[in-house]
Structures are given as structure tokens and as C-alpha cells.
Design a protein around this motif. Sequence first.
Motif, PDB file in Angstrom:
ATOM      1  N   LEU A   9       0.843  -1.199   0.000  1.00 39.91           N
ATOM      2  CA  LEU A   9       0.000   0.000   0.000  1.00 39.91           C
ATOM      3  C   LEU A   9       0.877   1.247   0.000  1.00 39.91           C
ATOM      4  O   LEU A   9       1.531   1.551   1.002  1.00 39.91           O
ATOM      5  CB  LEU A   9      -0.915   0.007   1.229  1.00 39.91           C
ATOM      6  CG  LEU A   9      -1.820   1.221   1.397  1.00 39.91           C
ATOM      7  CD1 LEU A   9      -2.787   1.337   0.227  1.00 39.91           C
ATOM      8  CD2 LEU A   9      -2.596   1.133   2.713  1.00 39.91           C
ATOM      9  N   PRO A  10       0.907   1.998  -1.097  1.00 41.70           N
ATOM     10  CA  PRO A  10       1.709   3.230  -1.136  1.00 41.70           C
ATOM     11  C   PRO A  10       1.135   4.285  -0.183  1.00 41.70           C
ATOM     12  O   PRO A  10      -0.075   4.364   0.024  1.00 41.70           O
ATOM     13  CB  PRO A  10       1.584   3.682  -2.592  1.00 41.70           C
ATOM     14  CG  PRO A  10       1.150   2.476  -3.343  1.00 41.70           C
ATOM     15  CD  PRO A  10       0.293   1.699  -2.393  1.00 41.70           C
ATOM     16  N   PHE A  11       2.018   5.107   0.356  1.00 45.92           N
ATOM     17  CA  PHE A  11       1.599   6.206   1.217  1.00 45.92           C
ATOM     18  C   PHE A  11       2.601   7.343   1.128  1.00 45.92           C
ATOM     19  O   PHE A  11       3.719   7.173   0.628  1.00 45.92           O
ATOM     20  CB  PHE A  11       1.454   5.750   2.679  1.00 45.92           C
ATOM     21  CG  PHE A  11       2.775   5.411   3.347  1.00 45.92           C
ATOM     22  CD1 PHE A  11       3.490   6.377   4.065  1.00 45.92           C
ATOM     23  CD2 PHE A  11       3.307   4.137   3.263  1.00 45.92           C
ATOM     24  CE1 PHE A  11       4.704   6.078   4.672  1.00 45.92           C
ATOM     25  CE2 PHE A  11       4.526   3.825   3.868  1.00 45.92           C
ATOM     26  CZ  PHE A  11       5.218   4.797   4.572  1.00 45.92           C
ATOM     27  N   VAL A  47      -2.815   8.556   2.338  1.00 43.79           N
ATOM     28  CA  VAL A  47      -3.034   7.486   1.358  1.00 43.79           C
ATOM     29  C   VAL A  47      -3.869   8.045   0.220  1.00 43.79           C
ATOM     30  O   VAL A  47      -4.949   8.600   0.441  1.00 43.79           O
ATOM     31  CB  VAL A  47      -3.740   6.280   2.009  1.00 43.79           C
ATOM     32  CG1 VAL A  47      -4.071   5.223   0.955  1.00 43.79           C
ATOM     33  CG2 VAL A  47      -2.884   5.682   3.120  1.00 43.79           C
ATOM     34  N   ASP A  48      -3.369   7.911  -0.997  1.00 44.16           N
ATOM     35  CA  ASP A  48      -4.076   8.390  -2.177  1.00 44.16           C
ATOM     36  C   ASP A  48      -4.930   7.254  -2.732  1.00 44.16           C
ATOM     37  O   ASP A  48      -4.412   6.316  -3.340  1.00 44.16           O
ATOM     38  CB  ASP A  48      -3.075   8.878  -3.221  1.00 44.16           C
ATOM     39  CG  ASP A  48      -3.743   9.597  -4.386  1.00 44.16           C
ATOM     40  OD1 ASP A  48      -4.974   9.490  -4.521  1.00 44.16           O
ATOM     41  OD2 ASP A  48      -3.031  10.261  -5.156  1.00 44.16           O
ATOM     42  N   ALA A  49      -6.237   7.328  -2.503  1.00 45.94           N
ATOM     43  CA  ALA A  49      -7.161   6.271  -2.937  1.00 45.94           C
ATOM     44  C   ALA A  49      -8.046   6.743  -4.081  1.00 45.94           C
ATOM     45  O   ALA A  49      -9.151   6.232  -4.270  1.00 45.94           O
ATOM     46  CB  ALA A  49      -8.008   5.807  -1.757  1.00 45.94           C
ATOM     47  N   ARG A  50      -7.570   7.721  -4.859  1.00 40.15           N
ATOM     48  CA  ARG A  50      -8.395   8.223  -5.962  1.00 40.15           C
ATOM     49  C   ARG A  50      -8.521   7.212  -7.095  1.00 40.15           C
ATOM     50  O   ARG A  50      -9.561   7.120  -7.731  1.00 40.15           O
ATOM     51  CB  ARG A  50      -7.809   9.532  -6.494  1.00 40.15           C
ATOM     52  CG  ARG A  50      -7.987  10.711  -5.564  1.00 40.15           C
ATOM     53  CD  ARG A  50      -7.283  11.929  -6.125  1.00 40.15           C
ATOM     54  NE  ARG A  50      -5.841  11.777  -6.144  1.00 40.15           N
ATOM     55  CZ  ARG A  50      -4.996  12.615  -6.751  1.00 40.15           C
ATOM     56  NH1 ARG A  50      -5.480  13.665  -7.407  1.00 40.15           N
ATOM     57  NH2 ARG A  50      -3.695  12.418  -6.702  1.00 40.15           N
ATOM     58  N   VAL A  63     -10.095   1.286   5.105  1.00 33.85           N
ATOM     59  CA  VAL A  63      -9.356   1.671   6.306  1.00 33.85           C
ATOM     60  C   VAL A  63     -10.125   1.190   7.534  1.00 33.85           C
ATOM     61  O   VAL A  63     -11.283   1.562   7.736  1.00 33.85           O
ATOM     62  CB  VAL A  63      -9.166   3.198   6.376  1.00 33.85           C
ATOM     63  CG1 VAL A  63      -8.468   3.593   7.669  1.00 33.85           C
ATOM     64  CG2 VAL A  63      -8.363   3.671   5.176  1.00 33.85           C
ATOM     65  N   THR A  64      -9.486   0.358   8.330  1.00 36.52           N
ATOM     66  CA  THR A  64     -10.086  -0.149   9.560  1.00 36.52           C
ATOM     67  C   THR A  64      -9.367   0.454  10.763  1.00 36.52           C
ATOM     68  O   THR A  64      -8.209   0.898  10.653  1.00 36.52           O
ATOM     69  CB  THR A  64      -9.970  -1.673   9.632  1.00 36.52           C
ATOM     70  OG1 THR A  64      -8.571  -2.027   9.736  1.00 36.52           O
ATOM     71  CG2 THR A  64     -10.559  -2.323   8.386  1.00 36.52           C
ATOM     72  N   PRO A  65     -10.012   0.465  11.939  1.00 38.84           N
ATOM     73  CA  PRO A  65      -9.316   0.936  13.145  1.00 38.84           C
ATOM     74  C   PRO A  65      -8.014   0.177  13.401  1.00 38.84           C
ATOM     75  O   PRO A  65      -7.026   0.770  13.841  1.00 38.84           O
ATOM     76  CB  PRO A  65     -10.345   0.699  14.247  1.00 38.84           C
ATOM     77  CG  PRO A  65     -11.664   0.808  13.560  1.00 38.84           C
ATOM     78  CD  PRO A  65     -11.449   0.197  12.203  1.00 38.84           C
ATOM     79  N   GLN A 116      -2.324  12.049  12.555  1.00 44.64           N
ATOM     80  CA  GLN A 116      -3.530  11.674  11.842  1.00 44.64           C
ATOM     81  C   GLN A 116      -3.186  10.928  10.548  1.00 44.64           C
ATOM     82  O   GLN A 116      -2.129  11.159   9.957  1.00 44.64           O
ATOM     83  CB  GLN A 116      -4.383  12.910  11.470  1.00 44.64           C
ATOM     84  CG  GLN A 116      -5.305  13.408  12.554  1.00 44.64           C
ATOM     85  CD  GLN A 116      -4.609  14.394  13.465  1.00 44.64           C
ATOM     86  OE1 GLN A 116      -3.612  15.020  13.081  1.00 44.64           O
ATOM     87  NE2 GLN A 116      -5.099  14.541  14.688  1.00 44.64           N
ATOM     88  N   LEU A 117      -4.099  10.052  10.159  1.00 39.59           N
ATOM     89  CA  LEU A 117      -4.071   9.419   8.843  1.00 39.59           C
ATOM     90  C   LEU A 117      -5.103  10.130   7.979  1.00 39.59           C
ATOM     91  O   LEU A 117      -6.223  10.388   8.424  1.00 39.59           O
ATOM     92  CB  LEU A 117      -4.417   7.935   8.953  1.00 39.59           C
ATOM     93  CG  LEU A 117      -4.677   7.180   7.651  1.00 39.59           C
ATOM     94  CD1 LEU A 117      -3.386   7.000   6.864  1.00 39.59           C
ATOM     95  CD2 LEU A 117      -5.316   5.821   7.932  1.00 39.59           C
ATOM     96  N   ALA A 118      -4.731  10.477   6.755  1.00 36.59           N
ATOM     97  CA  ALA A 118      -5.659  11.125   5.825  1.00 36.59           C
ATOM     98  C   ALA A 118      -5.757  10.292   4.553  1.00 36.59           C
ATOM     99  O   ALA A 118      -4.744   9.806   4.045  1.00 36.59           O
ATOM    100  CB  ALA A 118      -5.199  12.535   5.491  1.00 36.59           C
TER     101      ALA A 118
END
Length: 277
Positions: free
Chosen positions: A9-11, A24-27, A33-35, A52-54
Motif C-alpha cells: 500500500l503506497p503512502f 493514502v491516495d485512494a483516488r 481503512v479499519t481501526p 492523523q491518517l488522511a
Amino acid sequence: MNTRADTGLPFMKMHGLGNDFVVVDARARPVSVTPALVVALADRHMGVGFDQLAVIEPGQGDAHLTFYNSDGSTSGACGNATRCIARFLMDETGRDSLSLSTDRGVILARDAGDGLTAVNMGQPQLEWNAIPLAEEMDTLELPIEGGPTATGMGNPHCTFFVEDAEAIPLEQFGPRYEHHPLYPERTNVQVASVVAPDHLRMRVWERGVGVTLASGSSSCATAVAAARRGLTGRQVRIDLDGGTLKIDWREDGVWMTGGTSHVFDGVLTPDFLRGLE
């Protein structure tokens, strides 16, 4: 889990004045995304580490942003992450302005020159039930020792004005009020000192995170609270542990301007992701 456990998973790792994020670019391809994923990634020893995660997704405007705190909970707003992602998207597209949708609503962003990025965080929420508080009351001065001010900026805030923000033991002070019964959704906690009518020194305890070097929504909330109390005007410089933000509470919303940093890109390995299944 559909987090690309077979391919990784790229980030991106970014920060705004030390308030740091995994983005994380999910476009192009959805990411679930889970807890468990958020908490594992947030671990600064066994994961990557972040405040934070965005997640960037297709949506209204140029993109939709979803934010997660390091404890796995969600946040309706994250000003510094929004500025970081806005800068990334403006660099990607060559544009000097764009709009981003969030749970808070549509946020406008623009290039402020000199490497700075500005975002409009919208109008503050000043009514008790919008912040929200547990019961009806005057939000200007809460019935809590120290008389803090409550403000909503898409997430709840509790701002204490003190003589010396440096002297407050934030590690003990913050959690005491994050979980205060008046805040049913918990709250971000700020301690702020007035340096001048256009200058504040502020430190932050973020709900679900802890002490942070900076916080955009907290800076906006503190500037609004100071203006409402007559301590400052509507344009202020706020010095945080990680640097300085400029806040301008205008007719069209609260504008926040400051620097951003895109530190590095990485890929979460398939082994790491499979360990969360």
C-alpha cells in the motif's frame, strides 16, 4: 481488508509544523481503512507513526478527504493535513487554488505565495449543540475551572487562556479535559497565552492523539475564542511548538496559512498488511 495486501500500500509522509500525517491516495483504487490498520500504522516503533491518517478519495470538488486519529477514531476536520494535501494536489495539477470536500464541508485552498498554503476552514460553530456540548449553556465561558471557551471547527475544542502556556503540564492537563462530561464526543484541548493583540502562544492536546507540535483546527478555534473574548482582533499569529500559523477570521470563514512539508513516500509491505487481517 482490501488494503492491497498482495501488492503493498503506497503512502506519503507529510507534516505541517510538526503535526505529522500518513496520507493514502485512494483516488485511483479504493482502500478499506479499519481501526486496526490506523492503530498499527500510528505506532511510531512498529508502524510509521503519525498524529492523523488522511485518505484522498474522489468526491465533491477536486477530492474528498477523510481523517483518522492515531487511536483509530475519525475526525471531521484536520487543518494542517488539509493544507499538506492541498499543496500536493496544487503541485500535481499546476493550479493555485482548489476545493476539497470533508465531513466538515467543502474547504477552499489556495497558494499563499512564498511556499505557504492557505485553507478556509469555514465558519466556527459557536452554539452549544453544534460543537457539541452535553447541555445548553454559554459557550464563551464554560462552567469549568479556568472558564475555557468552547468552539466547533468540524470537531470540538476547549480553549483555556492562561498566563503562561509553557508552564502548563499538558500531558496531565489535556486528558483531564478531553474526557470532560460536558463534551460527549471528547474534545481537543488548547492552552493559550496572549502575547499581543495580534499574537498568541498556544499548545495543544488533541483528542485521540495526545500532545501535538501543531494543530490547524485548534489554532482556528483558539483564534476565534480569543476574538470573541476581546483578547485579540480577528487576525492573529499563533506560535505553536512546531512553528507559526496565521489565522484570519473573515466573513467567509476562518482562513489558516502556513508551511507544509512532504517528507517521503513509502509502501506498506504485504506482510505488514496481512498481519492485520
